[in-house]
Write an enzyme that holds these catalytic residues in place. Structure first.
Site, PDB file in Angstrom:
ATOM      1  N   ASP A   1       0.874  -1.274   0.078  1.00 19.71           N
ATOM      2  CA  ASP A   1      -0.014   0.068   0.131  1.00 19.71           C
ATOM      3  C   ASP A   1       1.074   1.182   0.090  1.00 19.71           C
ATOM      4  OD1 ASP A   1      -3.305   0.690   1.729  1.00 19.71           O
ATOM      5  OD2 ASP A   1      -2.164   1.695   0.190  1.00 19.71           O
TER       6      ASP A   1
HETATM    7  C1  GLC Z   1      -4.296   4.359  -0.025  1.00 20.26           C
HETATM    8  C2  GLC Z   1      -5.278   3.165   0.253  1.00 20.26           C
HETATM    9  C3  GLC Z   1      -5.429   2.203  -0.990  1.00 20.26           C
HETATM   10  C4  GLC Z   1      -5.301   2.745  -2.112  1.00 20.26           C
HETATM   11  C5  GLC Z   1      -3.793   3.374  -2.499  1.00 20.26           C
HETATM   12  C6  GLC Z   1      -3.599   3.947  -3.527  1.00 20.26           C
HETATM   13  O1  GLC Z   1      -3.652   4.709   0.972  1.00 20.26           O
HETATM   14  O2  GLC Z   1      -5.065   2.406   1.529  1.00 20.26           O
HETATM   15  O3  GLC Z   1      -6.790   1.449  -0.772  1.00 20.26           O
HETATM   16  O4  GLC Z   1      -5.350   1.600  -3.138  1.00 20.26           O
HETATM   17  O5  GLC Z   1      -3.373   3.965  -1.301  1.00 20.26           O
HETATM   18  O6  GLC Z   1      -4.251   4.916  -3.611  1.00 20.26           O
END
Ligand code: GLC
Length: 707
Positions: free
Chosen positions: A260
């Site tokens: 993430d």
């Molecule tokens: C965010 C979220 C995730 C998302 C990623 C990219 O922090 O936790 O669900 O897909 O970053 O935006």
């Protein structure tokens, strides 16, 4: 082909494929702006033009420009992979996932995924960070809005349908790789506080929290994203048990793992990686392929390989999976696959897409209470008050690419339909309304209050300790009640709420965030053009102290035997009964349905056998409509304590007024199986009860024995 390509790659080029950055760094006009972050991240042009994937892109033109610029400098012409958050629609926005789950119809999820893939693919995206398949039981957590609720069965069905919907090739060649998230147990963040500590046993992990990801992997999701949180004290992003033992060895997952945003670097803050170099070593050792946003891999892996601390084989296996993903997605054949400014003009917000969004919205609406005031009678004079009356922000969280300003507000739709309105005005408290407004309120036959949460109160990093309606809204409601007029409450919110302040109203309609055609669907339901068929995918607690409260709880050694007259030494509170205010699967219709004649073709089943279950459902009217028949099971004896009741199958059907239909279910050994803490899936011979109905109140049941 890709094995050959790997052999030609330098170590730097291999490491570059493991990095994903914002497009910001590759847009020519932004070079000056990016200078600061480039310096801060210790990047240089060579590193930037070696990365493998891009996080987010706005449209086809931007994607084409970036891909062209990148390929010009790429020695081996390995195309960039463009990924983004397409969660419940791209430009055409559908209801939020919690609302999609309220339909209790996984086919709606498939529809959404297919429309999303068509719109996102022509806009230059190849993979989406969806479905979010986190198992949830705590409405304080802001991200329940992105989940499919508390039933592991629904979670699995919806996750599977979304993965298939994204990835099946459509007539124009459009498809989108799915990246299921957040692996794993992110929904168990302690206290419902986002990013907080997670402590889940392996029995709970395998039986509940892995359910959605497991079905997504079975449906061949192309990728999986790790959670910000930890499991057994080790951050998921560097957790070998999750990423290697469960994902690769137990499940045979061959796709790509992605961190993430910044979550690899955040293992330093977790106190489990010493520094960026250590984080890089932990990540590649655990089996993390792509690092999103942070640059531990880009800045430290080369040295670690050269020093022998990291084996090149670990790098190669990750790079190979990424190259295979790019090959699967057709990028070597066409690095610009799908991107088409011309098709964008045709596909985005296409009337057919908007019609699909409206249809899903209609199916997602949950009628929680109705004493007959709904559907609204034709000539009733209406007053519409509350914070969302003239609100167009109905897309809800995680709808970046959509735009709300093309949506209609509920007031717009009522006025377009020439409804007699004595007042249609937004306001969050009494002082937002004038004495003239009060007069107009008194002149109405029915008062509709459009209440709930601002969209900024749910979604990522938006957890709450108070999930009741805001005081101002309660004062508006009390004013309406004082006028002694029929009151209808419409809720717009991203989580189950405590609704004690409005329970004495005449009707409650849960609409969540329904997307681009929210107001149209709500209006159609209020006036009876749509017969509501949604059900609650999460329990609504009577108060915050009940949390977590959910339907598939364990019996415990001291269950409450008689809620009306509970024993002193039973598992309960002194000040609150155990049942939630509104149960899982609660949802009314404008029609009355009955379920009768439950029959099993046998009452004993061997492990390779199956039981045919038949039941009749009748729509007694007065409206045609949809209803969902639910099949629950109770396993009365097992090696571990199992839920008092668990949803195992469901079927949503349409019935004309007066129509009776026979519905069949097949019960197999699969329905009786559960997981032990070592991840093995088992069953036990013994007694089961099958329960069938349209909610958790009026269930028919029958017993059978597994022999
Ligand atoms: C965010 C979220 C995730 C998302 C990623 C990219 O922090 O936790 O669900 O897909 O970053 O935006």
């Amino acid at each position: 082909m890709i094995e050959e390509l790997l052999k030609q790659m330098t170590l730097k080029e291999k490491i570059g494929q493991l990095a994903k950055l914002s497009p910001y760094f590759l847009i020519e006009e932004l070079e000056k702006e990016a200078a600061g972050p480039i310096k801060e991240l210790n990047l240089d042009t060579e590193k930037i033009f070696s990365i493998g994937s891009i996080l987010g892109v706005r449209n086809a033109e931007e994607m084409i420009k970036i891909q062209e610029r990148y390929l010009k400098r790429s020695r081996l012409k390995i195309p960039l992979l463009f990924m983004g958050d397409v969660i419940h629609g791209f430009k055409t926005i559908f209801p939020v996932p919690l609302a999609i789950a309220s339909s209790f119809d996984p086919e709606t999820a498939r529809t959404i995924a297919r429309v999303s893939a068509r719109e996102a693919n022509v806009s230059g995206l190849h993979l989406t960070f969806s479905p979010m398949a986190d198992f949830v039981r705590d409405p304080r957590w802001g991200r329940v809005v992105e989940s499919f609720g508390e039933s592991k069965y629904l979670l699995g069905e919806f996750a599977k349908a979304m993965v298939e919907g994204y990835q099946e090739e459509q007539q124009g060649g459009e498809r989108l790789g799915a990246c299921v998230k957040h692996f794993a147990c992110y929904g168990a963040s302690e206290g419902g506080r986002d990013y907080n500590t997670v402590d889940v046993s392996r029995v709970w992990l395998h039986n509940y929290y892995l359910s959605g990801y497991r079905e997504a992997v079975k449906a061949k999701t192309k990728a999986i994203m790790t959670a910000f949180t930890l499991f057994e004290g080790v951050p998921c992003t560097i957790n070998r048990y999750l990423l290697r033992s469960v994902l690769r060895e137990d499940w045979g997952f061959e796709g790509v793992t992605i961190s993430d945003y910044d979550s690899l670097q955040e293992t330093i803050k977790h106190g489990v990686s010493l520094n960026q170099e250590d984080a890089a070593k932990n990540g590649i050792a655990a089996g993390l392929d792509i690092e999103m946003a942070s640059v531990c891999y880009l800045n430290h892996l080369e040295k670690l390989v050269k020093s022998g601390e990291v084996k090149i084989e670990l790098i190669d296996e990750a790079v190979l999976r990424i190259l295979k993903l790019k090959e699967d997605l057709g990028l070597f054949a066409d690095p610009y696959r799908g991107a088409s400014p011309k098709k964008e003009k045709e596909y985005l917000m296409h009337p057919d897409h908007l019609a699909k969004s409206e249809a899903v919205a209609r199916d997602a609406i949950v009628l929680m209470k109705n004493n007959g005031v709904l559907p609204l009678r034709k000539n009733a004079k209406l007053a519409l008050i509350g914070p969302f009356v003239t609100n167009r922000l109905t897309n809800g969280p995680w709808s970046w690419h959509g735009y709300n300003d093309e949506n209609n507000s509920l007031a717009d739709v009522f006025i377009k339909n020439n409804r007699q309105m004595t007042l249609a005005k937004s306001g969050s408290d009494l002082n937002d309304y004038t004495p003239e407004d009060l007069q107009a309120l008194k002149a109405a036959d029915i008062i509709i209050l459009y209440l709930g949460e601002d969209r900024k109160l749910s979604g990522e990093a938006h957890s709450l300790t108070n999930i009741s309606l805001p005081d101002g809204q309660v004062r508006l409601y009390q004013l309406a009640r004082k006028l002694d007029k029929p009151t209808v409450v419409i809720l717009q919110n991203g989580r189950p709420m405590v609704l004690e302040d409005i329970l004495d109203c005449d009707a409650i309609m849960e609409t969540w965030f329904l997307g681009s055609r929210s107001s149209e669907a709500i209006h159609q339901t209020l006036v009876g053009e749509n017969n509501p068929s949604g059900k609650l995918p999460m329990s609504f607690p009577a108060n915050i102290g009940q949390i977590p409260v959910y339907h598939d709880h364990l019996l415990t050694g001291r269950p409450v035997t008689d809620p009306e007259n509970p024993g002193e030494y039973e598992s309960r509170y002194l000040d609150q009964e155990n049942n939630p205010r509104f149960k899982f699967a609660h949802g009314l219709s404008y029609s009355t349905f009955s379920v009768t004649d439950l029959r099993l073709d046998k009452d004993e089943m061997e492990k390779d056998d199956q039981i045919q279950l038949k039941v009749r459902i009748t729509n007694h009217g007065p409206y045609p409509g949809k209803e969902t028949i639910l099949l629950f099971l109770t396993d009365h004896f097992a090696r571990i304590s199992l839920p008092v009741i668990e949803l195992k199958q469901s079927q949503k059907i349409f019935l004309k007024t007066g129509e009776t239909r026979e519905v069949e279910f097949t019960i197999t050994l699969d329905d009786t199986m559960y997981y032990l803490g070592d991840g093995s899936r088992v069953y036990d011979k013994g007694d089961f009860t099958v329960h069938v109905g349209t909610n958790m109140e009026n269930l028919l049941n029958a017993k059978f024995r597994l022999i």
